[in-house]
Write an enzyme that holds these catalytic residues in place. Structure first.
Site, PDB file in Angstrom:
ATOM      1  N   ARG A 207       4.995  11.074  -2.393  1.00 19.27           N
ATOM      2  CA  ARG A 207       4.647  10.764  -1.018  1.00 19.27           C
ATOM      3  C   ARG A 207       5.850  10.983  -0.094  1.00 19.27           C
ATOM      4  O   ARG A 207       6.885  10.332  -0.286  1.00 19.27           O
ATOM      5  CB  ARG A 207       4.243   9.284  -0.975  1.00 19.27           C
TER       6      ARG A 207
ATOM      7  N   ALA B 286       2.977  -0.596   5.046  1.00 16.47           N
ATOM      8  CA  ALA B 286       2.545  -0.584   6.449  1.00 16.47           C
ATOM      9  C   ALA B 286       2.055  -1.958   6.923  1.00 16.47           C
ATOM     10  O   ALA B 286       2.069  -2.245   8.129  1.00 16.47           O
ATOM     11  CB  ALA B 286       1.460   0.464   6.654  1.00 16.47           C
TER      12      ALA B 286
ATOM     13  N   TYR C 252      10.968   8.949   1.483  1.00 21.03           N
ATOM     14  CA  TYR C 252      10.989   7.911   0.449  1.00 21.03           C
ATOM     15  C   TYR C 252      11.661   8.338  -0.851  1.00 21.03           C
ATOM     16  O   TYR C 252      11.779   7.527  -1.778  1.00 21.03           O
ATOM     17  CB  TYR C 252       9.554   7.441   0.159  1.00 21.03           C
TER      18      TYR C 252
ATOM     19  N   ARG D 193      13.020   4.486  12.673  1.00 19.79           N
ATOM     20  CA  ARG D 193      11.880   5.393  12.582  1.00 19.79           C
ATOM     21  C   ARG D 193      10.994   5.257  13.835  1.00 19.79           C
ATOM     22  O   ARG D 193      11.489   4.948  14.903  1.00 19.79           O
ATOM     23  CB  ARG D 193      11.114   5.116  11.281  1.00 19.79           C
TER      24      ARG D 193
ATOM     25  N   ASN E 234       7.844  -5.572  -0.765  1.00 26.58           N
ATOM     26  CA  ASN E 234       7.753  -4.442   0.163  1.00 26.58           C
ATOM     27  C   ASN E 234       6.301  -4.380   0.642  1.00 26.58           C
ATOM     28  O   ASN E 234       5.431  -3.866  -0.070  1.00 26.58           O
ATOM     29  CB  ASN E 234       8.149  -3.126  -0.522  1.00 26.58           C
TER      30      ASN E 234
ATOM     31  N   GLU F   4      12.146  -9.503   2.027  1.00 31.82           N
ATOM     32  CA  GLU F   4      11.408  -8.311   2.480  1.00 31.82           C
ATOM     33  C   GLU F   4      12.291  -7.083   2.264  1.00 31.82           C
ATOM     34  O   GLU F   4      13.443  -7.065   2.702  1.00 31.82           O
ATOM     35  CB  GLU F   4      11.077  -8.483   3.968  1.00 31.82           C
TER      36      GLU F   4
ATOM     37  N   HIS G  70      12.559  -2.632   2.247  1.00 31.49           N
ATOM     38  CA  HIS G  70      12.005  -1.330   2.626  1.00 31.49           C
ATOM     39  C   HIS G  70      12.932  -0.240   2.128  1.00 31.49           C
ATOM     40  O   HIS G  70      14.160  -0.333   2.286  1.00 31.49           O
ATOM     41  CB  HIS G  70      11.872  -1.213   4.148  1.00 31.49           C
TER      42      HIS G  70
ATOM     43  N   PRO H 265       0.793  -1.231   0.000  1.00 33.33           N
ATOM     44  CA  PRO H 265       0.000   0.000   0.000  1.00 33.33           C
ATOM     45  C   PRO H 265       0.822   1.276   0.000  1.00 33.33           C
ATOM     46  O   PRO H 265       1.878   1.356   0.631  1.00 33.33           O
ATOM     47  CB  PRO H 265      -0.824  -0.111   1.293  1.00 33.33           C
ATOM     48  N   ASN H 266       0.282   2.250  -0.726  1.00 33.38           N
ATOM     49  CA  ASN H 266       0.820   3.618  -0.825  1.00 33.38           C
ATOM     50  C   ASN H 266       2.106   3.728  -1.644  1.00 33.38           C
ATOM     51  O   ASN H 266       2.584   4.828  -1.889  1.00 33.38           O
ATOM     52  CB  ASN H 266       1.039   4.229   0.579  1.00 33.38           C
TER      53      ASN H 266
HETATM   54  C1  DQA Z   1       8.050   1.104   3.913  1.00 36.52           C
HETATM   55  C2  DQA Z   1       8.113   1.354   5.426  1.00 36.52           C
HETATM   56  C3  DQA Z   1       6.742   1.207   6.070  1.00 36.52           C
HETATM   57  O1  DQA Z   1       6.815   1.465   7.456  1.00 36.52           O
HETATM   58  C4  DQA Z   1       5.764   2.178   5.437  1.00 36.52           C
HETATM   59  O2  DQA Z   1       4.474   1.992   5.981  1.00 36.52           O
HETATM   60  C5  DQA Z   1       5.748   2.109   3.962  1.00 36.52           C
HETATM   61  C6  DQA Z   1       7.006   1.965   3.238  1.00 36.52           C
HETATM   62  C7  DQA Z   1       9.412   1.395   3.223  1.00 36.52           C
HETATM   63  O3  DQA Z   1       9.578   0.968   2.087  1.00 36.52           O
HETATM   64  O4  DQA Z   1      10.262   2.076   3.797  1.00 36.52           O
HETATM   65  O5  DQA Z   1       4.704   2.242   3.327  1.00 36.52           O
HETATM   66  O6  DQA Z   1       7.747  -0.271   3.690  1.00 36.52           O
END
Ligand code: DQA
Length: 149
Positions: A17, A76, A22, A106, A73, A97, A99, A9-10
């Site tokens: 964003r 959240a 990011y 964080r 990835n 995994e 990120h 998501p996102n």
């Molecule tokens: C994320 C880190 C997560 O905490 C966050 O909710 C994201 C992006 C990252 O790629 O740093 O959406 O996965």
């Protein structure tokens, strides 16, 4: 050899964003860099993004028949989706995994990943390099699995 790159998501909003966290690279640019690396490594990739937990779970289930490893990835969902964790554990493919940000540096709630224990490994905090290294690791692990069969 085929690797699935799964964005949660996102991540469709990358580039606009929270750029301070990011970066300014868009998801399309991330995917294009991954495609170039995949060509260099001689593997095929499919990149897929969804904002929906169930769709990500379905995609992981389907990955078993057509992919050799997954770069994931979970966004959240990383921090609380037991359903995604169970899907990763169920499929038996190596899942890396990744990120963009360093989740360990964080907010407290981001320092926990419910996925990490069932993933082959975690790469966090290296921006787009997290994905590129994730792809390299996925290929190496898929080759190792192939050699063992
Ligand atoms: C994320 C880190 C997560 O905490 C966050 O909710 C994201 C992006 C990252 O790629 O740093 O959406 O996965």
């Amino acid at each position: 050899m085929k690797i699935l790159v799964l964005h949660g998501p996102n991540l469709n909003l990358l580039g606009q964003r929270e750029p301070g966290v990011y970066g300014l690279t868009t998801l399309e640019e991330v995917n294009n860099k991954l495609r170039r690396l995949a060509d260099e490594l001689g593997v095929k990739i499919e990149c897929f993004q969804s904002n929906h937990e169930g769709i990500l779970i379905d995609k992981l289930h389907q990955a078993v028949k057509s992919f050799d490893a997954v770069v994931f990835n979970p966004g959240a969902f990383t921090h609380y989706s037991i359903a995604l964790r169970d899907a990763v554990a169920a499929i038996g493919l190596p899942v890396i995994e990744v990120h963009l940000s360093n989740i360990h540096a964080r907010e407290e709630f981001r320092t926990q990943s419910v996925i990490a224990a069932v993933a082959a490994g975690q790469i966090s905090g290296l921006g787009i390099h997290s994905y590129l290294l994730g792809l390299q690791a996925a290929v190496a692990l898929a080759k190792k699995t192939e050699a063992e069969i």
